[in-house]
Design a protein around this motif. Structure first.
Motif, PDB file in Angstrom:
ATOM      1  N   UNK A 132     -84.649  20.136 165.159  1.00 37.21           N
ATOM      2  CA  UNK A 132     -83.743  20.057 164.094  1.00 37.21           C
ATOM      3  C   UNK A 132     -84.130  20.903 162.785  1.00 37.21           C
ATOM      4  N   UNK A 133     -85.447  21.379 162.772  1.00 35.06           N
ATOM      5  CA  UNK A 133     -85.966  22.370 161.802  1.00 35.06           C
ATOM      6  C   UNK A 133     -85.277  23.671 162.009  1.00 35.06           C
ATOM      7  N   UNK A 134     -85.074  24.362 160.933  1.00 35.90           N
ATOM      8  CA  UNK A 134     -84.788  25.703 160.728  1.00 35.90           C
ATOM      9  C   UNK A 134     -85.416  26.519 159.695  1.00 35.90           C
ATOM     10  N   UNK A 152     -89.795  26.083 155.156  1.00 35.57           N
ATOM     11  CA  UNK A 152     -90.338  26.674 156.567  1.00 35.57           C
ATOM     12  C   UNK A 152     -90.085  28.152 156.585  1.00 35.57           C
ATOM     13  N   UNK A 153     -90.857  28.852 156.996  1.00 42.16           N
ATOM     14  CA  UNK A 153     -91.017  30.202 157.087  1.00 42.16           C
ATOM     15  C   UNK A 153     -91.181  30.765 158.465  1.00 42.16           C
ATOM     16  N   UNK A 154     -91.770  30.037 159.556  1.00 35.71           N
ATOM     17  CA  UNK A 154     -91.984  30.406 160.765  1.00 35.71           C
ATOM     18  C   UNK A 154     -92.067  29.029 161.650  1.00 35.71           C
ATOM     19  N   UNK A 177     -94.815  16.860 159.467  1.00 36.87           N
ATOM     20  CA  UNK A 177     -93.526  17.402 158.831  1.00 36.87           C
ATOM     21  C   UNK A 177     -92.628  15.971 158.476  1.00 36.87           C
ATOM     22  N   UNK A 178     -92.225  15.870 157.435  1.00 35.17           N
ATOM     23  CA  UNK A 178     -91.270  14.622 157.248  1.00 35.17           C
ATOM     24  C   UNK A 178     -89.687  15.425 156.922  1.00 35.17           C
TER      25      UNK A 178
END
Length: 180
Positions: A132-134, A152-154, A177-178
């Motif tokens: 789900x993270x981008x 988030x950078x990578x 991570x939340x």
């Protein structure tokens, strides 16, 4: 003067030392004579180490243990404090012990399932979070007891690189991570 024994395990160790032919700490337990509580009281009359209540609790813990319940088999003899055979275990007594054992195992199984369920519920699934993270998302990261807002950078397989407001970059595991 010695201090009084309060812990059931300590009391059973003491009883095994005092009556080694009756109480065992390892291996197969011996079925105890019915009324052994009174026999112990008579034997240890002037003993300040044991209270009647603590002794009763310790004996109860000993006789409902799986190891002890396994020892209750029809036709075997119960033993007195010296290890001498007394009365024979009846079929009804064996069936009662087997029922107690079955109930105890069922409760243990349910407790285990409940703990596993809670573990699953409480653990965050990193795979769902990672998908789900981008890049560029703002999320919170659990650092000790604090939540920190980061970007988030990578995204890598096992780590996610994030940037804190001050510009500092960190590598964090997905479970920290939340994503709300």
């Amino acid at each position: 003067m010695q201090s009084q024994l309060t812990n059931s395990k300590e009391i059973i160790v003491y009883l095994a030392q005092q009556f080694p032919n009756c109480f065992t700490l390892d291996g197969e337990a011996k079925p105890l004579k019915i009324g052994i509580f009174q026999d112990i009281l008579l034997h240890l009359e002037n003993n300040d180490l044991l209270s009647k209540t603590k002794l009763r609790v310790a004996l109860r813990a000993y006789t409902i243990s799986w190891r002890y319940l396994y020892s209750i088999k029809e036709g075997l003899y119960r033993v007195d404090l010296d290890g001498n055979p007394t009365d024979v275990i009846t079929k009804e007594q064996m069936e009662h012990a087997q029922q107690l054992l079955k109930d105890s195992k069922q409760k243990a199984k349910e407790r285990f399932k409940q703990r596993e369920k809670e573990k699953t519920k409480n653990s965050r699934s990193p795979l769902k979070k990672v998908k789900a993270l981008q890049l560029g998302d703002f999320v919170k990261v659990q650092l000790g007891n604090k939540l920190l807002k980061v970007q988030i950078i990578n995204i890598e397989k096992e780590h996610i690189k994030v940037k804190v407001g001050s510009g500092m970059e960190l590598m964090v595991k997905p479970e920290h991570i939340i994503n709300r």
